[in-house]
Design an enzyme around this catalytic site. Sequence first.
Site, PDB file in Angstrom:
ATOM      1  N   TYR A   1     -11.600  -2.704  -2.602  1.00 10.50           N
ATOM      2  CA  TYR A   1     -12.260  -2.588  -1.298  1.00 10.50           C
ATOM      3  C   TYR A   1     -13.765  -2.523  -1.538  1.00 10.50           C
ATOM      4  CZ  TYR A   1      -7.847  -2.083   1.221  1.00 10.50           C
ATOM      5  OH  TYR A   1      -6.613  -2.318   1.784  1.00 10.50           O
TER       6      TYR A   1
ATOM      7  N   LYS B   1       0.839  -1.192   0.000  1.00 14.29           N
ATOM      8  CA  LYS B   1       0.000   0.000   0.000  1.00 14.29           C
ATOM      9  C   LYS B   1       0.887   1.261   0.000  1.00 14.29           C
ATOM     10  CE  LYS B   1      -2.949  -1.955   3.393  1.00 14.29           C
ATOM     11  NZ  LYS B   1      -4.213  -2.055   4.168  1.00 14.29           N
TER      12      LYS B   1
ATOM     13  N   GLU C   1      -9.680 -10.923  -6.486  1.00 10.33           N
ATOM     14  CA  GLU C   1      -8.747  -9.790  -6.345  1.00 10.33           C
ATOM     15  C   GLU C   1      -7.650  -9.821  -7.414  1.00 10.33           C
ATOM     16  OE1 GLU C   1      -9.187  -9.096  -1.518  1.00 10.33           O
ATOM     17  OE2 GLU C   1      -7.346  -9.950  -2.308  1.00 10.33           O
TER      18      GLU C   1
ATOM     19  N   ARG D   1       3.519  -6.792   9.307  1.00 13.39           N
ATOM     20  CA  ARG D   1       2.846  -5.716  10.048  1.00 13.39           C
ATOM     21  C   ARG D   1       3.431  -5.566  11.451  1.00 13.39           C
ATOM     22  NH1 ARG D   1      -3.252  -7.366   7.999  1.00 13.39           N
ATOM     23  NH2 ARG D   1      -3.317  -6.053   6.142  1.00 13.39           N
TER      24      ARG D   1
ATOM     25  N   ARG E   1      -0.942 -14.740   4.490  1.00 10.98           N
ATOM     26  CA  ARG E   1      -1.614 -14.069   5.623  1.00 10.98           C
ATOM     27  C   ARG E   1      -0.798 -14.223   6.900  1.00 10.98           C
ATOM     28  NH1 ARG E   1      -6.275 -10.663   5.033  1.00 10.98           N
ATOM     29  NH2 ARG E   1      -7.185 -11.419   6.948  1.00 10.98           N
TER      30      ARG E   1
ATOM     31  N   HIS F   1      -1.738  -5.434   1.896  1.00  6.84           N
ATOM     32  CA  HIS F   1      -2.995  -6.176   1.813  1.00  6.84           C
ATOM     33  C   HIS F   1      -2.643  -7.590   1.390  1.00  6.84           C
ATOM     34  CE1 HIS F   1      -6.979  -7.523   0.708  1.00  6.84           C
ATOM     35  NE2 HIS F   1      -6.392  -8.045  -0.365  1.00  6.84           N
TER      36      HIS F   1
ATOM     37  N   ASN G   1      -1.177  -0.277   7.625  1.00  9.78           N
ATOM     38  CA  ASN G   1      -0.521  -1.545   7.969  1.00  9.78           C
ATOM     39  C   ASN G   1       0.229  -2.139   6.777  1.00  9.78           C
ATOM     40  OD1 ASN G   1      -2.679  -2.383   6.476  1.00  9.78           O
ATOM     41  ND2 ASN G   1      -3.762  -3.394   8.157  1.00  9.78           N
TER      42      ASN G   1
END
Length: 164
Positions: free
Chosen positions: A49, A9, A140, A106, A89, A129, A126
């Site tokens: 989003y 991001k 996505e 993060r 993740r 994504h 953070n």
Amino acid sequence: MERSLVLLKPDAIDRGLIGEIISRFERAGLKIAGLKMTWPKKELAAKHYTEDLAQRRGEHVRNLMIEMLTSGPIVAICLEGVEAVEIVRKMVGTTEPKAAAPGTIRGDYSHVSFKHADSKKMGVYNLVHASGSVPEAESEIAVWFSPEELHEHKPGYTKHTIAY
Ligand code: ADP
């Protein structure tokens, strides 16, 4: 074999962390199937989003995130590997930086709380994504990449990890 979508991001780009973050994924042996830098317009950010975020976190969070994602260039990455969605993740860490474990992206590069972000009326920065599920990853990836931007190569390092 599974694919996951990662976005670095604008805060990650602003902090000069592109290389450090990508190298973590390479080090874990995940294959980079697609990679691009782009400065998204609002329509694209809203496709990423979706209403689902508004339902889970509130419309104001979705609006903040769309604003954040359009504030500067981002790096979109399609990663491939064994159960890649779950692995990525795990490497990224939980949503709230305050709660993200050390050793995660993060947890290592951010620390603020939801409470702090709310008090400043800002989005939680953070850095990354990562897709939350396999169906989410599929939709996505299609938002950010055309089929010809995704490559079927087998880089050497994956011989010891993915073993295609
Ligand atoms: P994740 O990115 O971990 O999958 P979500 O999809 O729930 O988490 O939220 C998307 C993004 O919205 C988060 O990564 C974070 O940047 C931001 N966000 C989530 N909840 C809040 C909140 N309460 N206040 C501000 N920003 C938030």
